[in-house]
Design an enzyme around this catalytic site. Structure first.
Site, short mmCIF file in Angstrom:
data_model
loop_
_atom_site.label_atom_id
_atom_site.label_comp_id
_atom_site.label_asym_id
_atom_site.label_seq_id
_atom_site.Cartn_x
_atom_site.Cartn_y
_atom_site.Cartn_z
CB CYS A 1 -1.03 -0.20 1.02
SG CYS A 1 -0.27 -0.05 2.65
CG ASN B 1 4.26 -1.60 5.01
OD1 ASN B 1 5.40 -1.89 5.52
ND2 ASN B 1 3.21 -2.58 5.20
CB CYS C 1 -3.80 1.61 6.86
SG CYS C 1 -3.61 2.94 8.06
NE ARG C 2 -4.57 1.45 1.66
CZ ARG C 2 -4.44 2.32 0.58
NH1 ARG C 2 -5.31 2.25 -0.34
NH2 ARG C 2 -3.47 3.09 0.66
CB SER C 3 0.25 -3.51 2.75
OG SER C 3 1.21 -2.83 3.30
CG ASP D 1 -5.54 6.22 2.08
OD1 ASP D 1 -5.40 5.56 3.46
OD2 ASP D 1 -4.66 6.93 1.69
P1 4NP Z 1 -1.87 3.02 3.95
O1 4NP Z 1 -2.56 4.03 4.36
O2 4NP Z 1 -1.44 2.96 2.62
O3 4NP Z 1 -2.96 1.83 3.99
O4 4NP Z 1 -0.80 2.23 5.20
C1 4NP Z 1 -1.97 5.51 4.70
C2 4NP Z 1 -0.93 5.50 5.51
C3 4NP Z 1 -0.60 6.79 5.97
C4 4NP Z 1 -0.71 7.83 4.92
C5 4NP Z 1 -1.46 7.64 3.58
C6 4NP Z 1 -2.11 6.30 3.75
N1 4NP Z 1 -0.28 9.23 4.89
O5 4NP Z 1 -0.38 10.08 4.15
O6 4NP Z 1 0.72 9.18 5.85
#
Ligand code: 4NP
Length: 154
Positions: free
Chosen positions: A7, A10, A12-14, A123
């Site tokens: 993602c 790294n 939340c989703r992955s 996201d």
């Molecule tokens: P992820 O979520 O890609 O699922 O880990 C996010 C975590 C942090 C951010 C964006 C998405 N950020 O903008 O910091």
């Protein structure tokens, strides 16, 4: 089979996709390797987002030992399949590919659930509890479909 979930952060989703797939393959006794990475480096070294840890915990999955790392071009050699959560992650990963065999490893995770729809795991970072629960439901269904598809392939 060596599988990488990707993602943006790294956190939340992955990590959820990694923890959930690992949980399922242990249950089924599949000898697969699973890891996750983010295309951004901002959160490298951090544990998953506390909201994701909480959501996963309710489903019996412990994400607390995971730590974020950034995706690198070396991951194309280390993994057989690279699953991206959304189109932006796919573009980021593909920008590091050097050859067609690298590109062929990359697919949207939700393609296992809804082939040809190009759907994304949204996201949840700026979202609420419901958004995190929706991510869990999507990742749960998609990893189930992934196991069905790949275990019939090999
Ligand atoms: P992820 O979520 O890609 O699922 O880990 C996010 C975590 C942090 C951010 C964006 C998405 N950020 O903008 O910091």
């Amino acid at each position: 089979m060596r599988i990488l979930m990707v993602c943006l952060g790294n956190i939340c989703r992955s990590p959820l996709a990694e923890g959930m797939l690992r949980h399922k393959i242990v249950e089924r006794g599949l000898p697969w390797e699973v890891d996750s990475a983010g295309t951004a480096k901002d959160h490298a070294g951090s544990p998953p987002d506390s909201r994701m840890i909480q959501t996963a915990r309710k489903a019996g999955i412990d994400l607390t030992s995971l730590r974020a790392r950034q995706f690198t071009s070396a991951d194309f050699q280390r993994f057989d399949r690279i699953y991206v959560m959304d189109h932006r992650n796919r573009d980021n990963v593909l920008s590091l590919a050097k050859q067609d065999s690298d590109r062929h490893k990359v697919a949207l995770l939700l393609n296992h659930l809804n082939p040809n729809e190009s759907a994304e795991v949204p996201d949840p970072y700026y979202g609420n509890t419901e958004d995190f629960q929706q991510v869990l439901a999507l990742v749960d269904a998609a990893t189930e479909a992934l196991i069905n598809d790949l275990s019939h392939e090999h």
